[in-house]
Design an enzyme around this catalytic site. Structure first.
Site, PDB file in Angstrom:
ATOM      1  N   SER A 178       0.861  -1.223   0.069  1.00 48.58           N
ATOM      2  CA  SER A 178      -0.039   0.124   0.062  1.00 48.58           C
ATOM      3  C   SER A 178       0.827   1.313   0.071  1.00 48.58           C
ATOM      4  CB  SER A 178      -0.859   0.090   1.214  1.00 48.58           C
ATOM      5  OG  SER A 178      -1.513  -1.159   1.208  1.00 48.58           O
ATOM      6  N   HIS A 220      -1.278  -2.681  -7.227  1.00 47.01           N
ATOM      7  CA  HIS A 220      -1.824  -2.340  -5.911  1.00 47.01           C
ATOM      8  C   HIS A 220      -3.470  -2.603  -5.953  1.00 47.01           C
ATOM      9  CE1 HIS A 220      -3.135   0.506  -2.708  1.00 47.01           C
ATOM     10  NE2 HIS A 220      -3.069  -0.504  -2.162  1.00 47.01           N
ATOM     11  N   GLU A 233      -3.932   0.173  -8.915  1.00 47.84           N
ATOM     12  CA  GLU A 233      -2.701   1.566  -9.071  1.00 47.84           C
ATOM     13  C   GLU A 233      -1.454   0.283  -9.534  1.00 47.84           C
ATOM     14  OE1 GLU A 233      -3.388   4.912  -6.075  1.00 47.84           O
ATOM     15  OE2 GLU A 233      -2.591   3.067  -5.458  1.00 47.84           O
ATOM     16  N   ASN A 262      -4.001   6.159  -0.947  1.00 44.43           N
ATOM     17  CA  ASN A 262      -3.752   6.141   0.302  1.00 44.43           C
ATOM     18  C   ASN A 262      -3.144   7.556   0.702  1.00 44.43           C
ATOM     19  OD1 ASN A 262      -4.973   3.833   0.841  1.00 44.43           O
ATOM     20  ND2 ASN A 262      -3.126   2.552   0.482  1.00 44.43           N
TER      21      ASN A 262
HETATM   22  N1  NAD Z   1      -6.021  -4.604   4.013  1.00 45.28           N
HETATM   23  C1  NAD Z   1      -6.122  -3.799   2.889  1.00 45.28           C
HETATM   24  O1  NAD Z   1      -7.240  -3.053   2.801  1.00 45.28           O
HETATM   25  C2  NAD Z   1      -5.147  -3.468   1.778  1.00 45.28           C
HETATM   26  C3  NAD Z   1      -5.598  -3.023   0.680  1.00 45.28           C
HETATM   27  C4  NAD Z   1      -4.583  -2.960  -0.411  1.00 45.28           C
HETATM   28  C5  NAD Z   1      -3.378  -3.706  -0.261  1.00 45.28           C
HETATM   29  N2  NAD Z   1      -2.904  -4.146   1.012  1.00 45.28           N
HETATM   30  C6  NAD Z   1      -1.640  -4.614   1.264  1.00 45.28           C
HETATM   31  O2  NAD Z   1      -1.590  -6.120   0.926  1.00 45.28           O
HETATM   32  C7  NAD Z   1      -0.716  -6.670   1.836  1.00 45.28           C
HETATM   33  C8  NAD Z   1      -1.359  -7.576   2.648  1.00 45.28           C
HETATM   34  O3  NAD Z   1      -2.122  -6.970   3.403  1.00 45.28           O
HETATM   35  P1  NAD Z   1      -3.574  -7.726   4.178  1.00 45.28           P
HETATM   36  O4  NAD Z   1      -4.286  -6.778   4.365  1.00 45.28           O
HETATM   37  O5  NAD Z   1      -3.968  -9.094   3.148  1.00 45.28           O
HETATM   38  O6  NAD Z   1      -2.882  -8.332   5.538  1.00 45.28           O
HETATM   39  P2  NAD Z   1      -3.383  -9.618   6.418  1.00 45.28           P
HETATM   40  O7  NAD Z   1      -2.735  -9.434   7.678  1.00 45.28           O
HETATM   41  O8  NAD Z   1      -4.726 -10.256   6.135  1.00 45.28           O
HETATM   42  O9  NAD Z   1      -2.461 -10.924   5.744  1.00 45.28           O
HETATM   43  C9  NAD Z   1      -1.085 -10.919   5.821  1.00 45.28           C
HETATM   44  C10 NAD Z   1      -0.534 -11.936   5.312  1.00 45.28           C
HETATM   45  O10 NAD Z   1       0.905 -12.011   5.290  1.00 45.28           O
HETATM   46  C11 NAD Z   1       1.552 -13.376   6.002  1.00 45.28           C
HETATM   47  N3  NAD Z   1       2.535 -12.825   6.662  1.00 45.28           N
HETATM   48  C12 NAD Z   1       2.726 -12.272   7.918  1.00 45.28           C
HETATM   49  N4  NAD Z   1       4.254 -12.281   8.342  1.00 45.28           N
HETATM   50  C13 NAD Z   1       4.770 -12.623   7.436  1.00 45.28           C
HETATM   51  C14 NAD Z   1       6.159 -13.137   7.089  1.00 45.28           C
HETATM   52  N5  NAD Z   1       7.046 -12.762   8.177  1.00 45.28           N
HETATM   53  N6  NAD Z   1       6.600 -13.934   6.103  1.00 45.28           N
HETATM   54  C15 NAD Z   1       5.587 -14.080   5.238  1.00 45.28           C
HETATM   55  N7  NAD Z   1       4.114 -13.839   5.342  1.00 45.28           N
HETATM   56  C16 NAD Z   1       3.777 -13.252   6.064  1.00 45.28           C
HETATM   57  C17 NAD Z   1       0.273 -13.876   6.888  1.00 45.28           C
HETATM   58  O11 NAD Z   1       0.353 -15.140   7.117  1.00 45.28           O
HETATM   59  C18 NAD Z   1      -1.068 -13.360   5.790  1.00 45.28           C
HETATM   60  O12 NAD Z   1      -1.103 -14.485   4.942  1.00 45.28           O
HETATM   61  C19 NAD Z   1       0.106  -5.462   2.515  1.00 45.28           C
HETATM   62  O13 NAD Z   1       1.117  -5.132   1.627  1.00 45.28           O
HETATM   63  C20 NAD Z   1      -1.088  -4.508   2.574  1.00 45.28           C
HETATM   64  O14 NAD Z   1      -0.445  -3.215   2.627  1.00 45.28           O
HETATM   65  C21 NAD Z   1      -3.888  -4.173   2.042  1.00 45.28           C
END
Ligand code: NAD
Length: 283
Positions: A120, A141, A153, A191
């Site tokens: 993000s 993204h 994005e 964001n």
């Molecule tokens: N939540 C949102 O609204 C959103 C929107 C767009 C992009 N994102 C981005 O997507 C990405 C994931 O976010 P999310 O919301 O799915 O998070 P989440 O907390 O739901 O999931 C995180 C994932 O990362 C894994 N993980 C955690 N620590 C780890 C490690 N040390 N090594 C490997 N894997 C690991 C977890 O097992 C899980 O599968 C982030 O970069 C976030 O910024 C999030």
């Protein structure tokens, strides 16, 4: 522009599972990598449940559901991504974790593969430089929930080739989304504009201007937003929101990006939003 047929997704959290659904519906063969066997099994079960709901609601044919599920496999082994044309990383918003993953992925995937991040806010160029193919790394993204949100994005670090960006934009279009190209600056477009608003909503709550419920009601009723700032923070995840604000602050040093104490305390208490059962609201 390179041809893509198989897509790997690393991470099976909120975004990883949504990305799997989007890519499989677009006809790609998808491999989702979770750190544990249980996580890998859960991601397919979650996808099944989401698609069953769509079939029950008349939004998807049963044979389409079966075809989509048939295109998705899950694994706990990073090595199973070796044949992917594109790998999208979607793990925790933490730069050292993502950098280590890109270095590892680089050694596994074929030389032509593109490596993308769903970050993000983090600097995409740092992930590119963790590999031996910085020209084949970019940001893709998606927004949450990925199957429902139209925008993606495509982030161009200064190291990316035109072919990489064109291929990423082509992938986004095939997924039925609208892509915009944006340079590699923390928060990209959405964001960078959204998070000062969310942060200031928490600040307003701290100041006692109105209750959380009334602030949410105000932004829905007064601006026609589909949900208020506290409901949105809970949907995004408070840990992810805090990481986004910290990355924005680290880049721009703008006080609007300095996370307010309540957000930091809630994360410390494990109140992460919907995914943990409680955040600003209880679930
Ligand atoms: N939540 C949102 O609204 C959103 C929107 C767009 C992009 N994102 C981005 O997507 C990405 C994931 O976010 P999310 O919301 O799915 O998070 P989440 O907390 O739901 O999931 C995180 C994932 O990362 C894994 N993980 C955690 N620590 C780890 C490690 N040390 N090594 C490997 N894997 C690991 C977890 O097992 C899980 O599968 C982030 O970069 C976030 O910024 C999030």
């Amino acid at each position: 522009m390179s041809e893509l047929s198989s897509v790997g997704i690393v991470g099976s959290g909120i975004m990883g599972s949504g990305l799997a659904e989007v890519a499989a519906k677009a006809g790609y063969h998808v491999t989702v990598r979770s750190r544990s066997r249980d996580g890998a099994t859960t991601v397919v079960a979650t996808l099944h449940a989401a698609l069953d709901k769509q079939v029950a609601g008349g939004r998807l044919e049963a044979d389409e559901r079966d075809a989509v599920v048939g295109r998705v496999r899950s694994t706990a082994q990073l090595g199973d991504l070796a044949d992917c044309d594109l790998v999208i990383e979607s793990v925790v918003e933490d730069l050292p974790t993502k950098r280590a993953l890109f270095t590892e992925l680089e050694k596994i995937v074929k030389p032509s593969a593109i490596l993308a991040t769903n970050t993000s806010t983090l600097p995409v160029v740092e992930l590119a430089m963790a590999t031996e193919r910085p020209d084949q790394v970019c940001g893709i993204h998606f927004f949450n929930p990925a199957p429902a949100m139209r925008l993606v994005e495509v982030v161009r670090p200064i190291t990316a080739s035109d072919d990489t960006i064109k291929t990423a934009l082509g992938f986004v279009t095939t997924c039925g989304k609208s892509g915009i190209e944006v340079v590699d600056r923390a928060g990209f477009v959405v964001n960078a504009l959204l998070f000062p608003y969310l942060n200031n909503a928490v600040r307003m709550l701290e100041h006692g201007t109105a209750s959380m419920e009334d602030i949410d009601a105000a932004m829905c009723g007064g601006c026609n937003f589909p949900m208020g700032p506290f409901a949105l923070l809970d949907l995004v995840g408070l840990d992810t929101s805090l990481a986004i604000l910290d990355a924005l602050y680290a880049e721009f040093r703008d006080p609007n990006y300095a996370a307010v104490p309540t957000l930091r305390r809630k994360v410390a208490a494990g109140q992460l939003g919907r995914k943990s059962g409680a955040g600003f609201y209880r679930y």
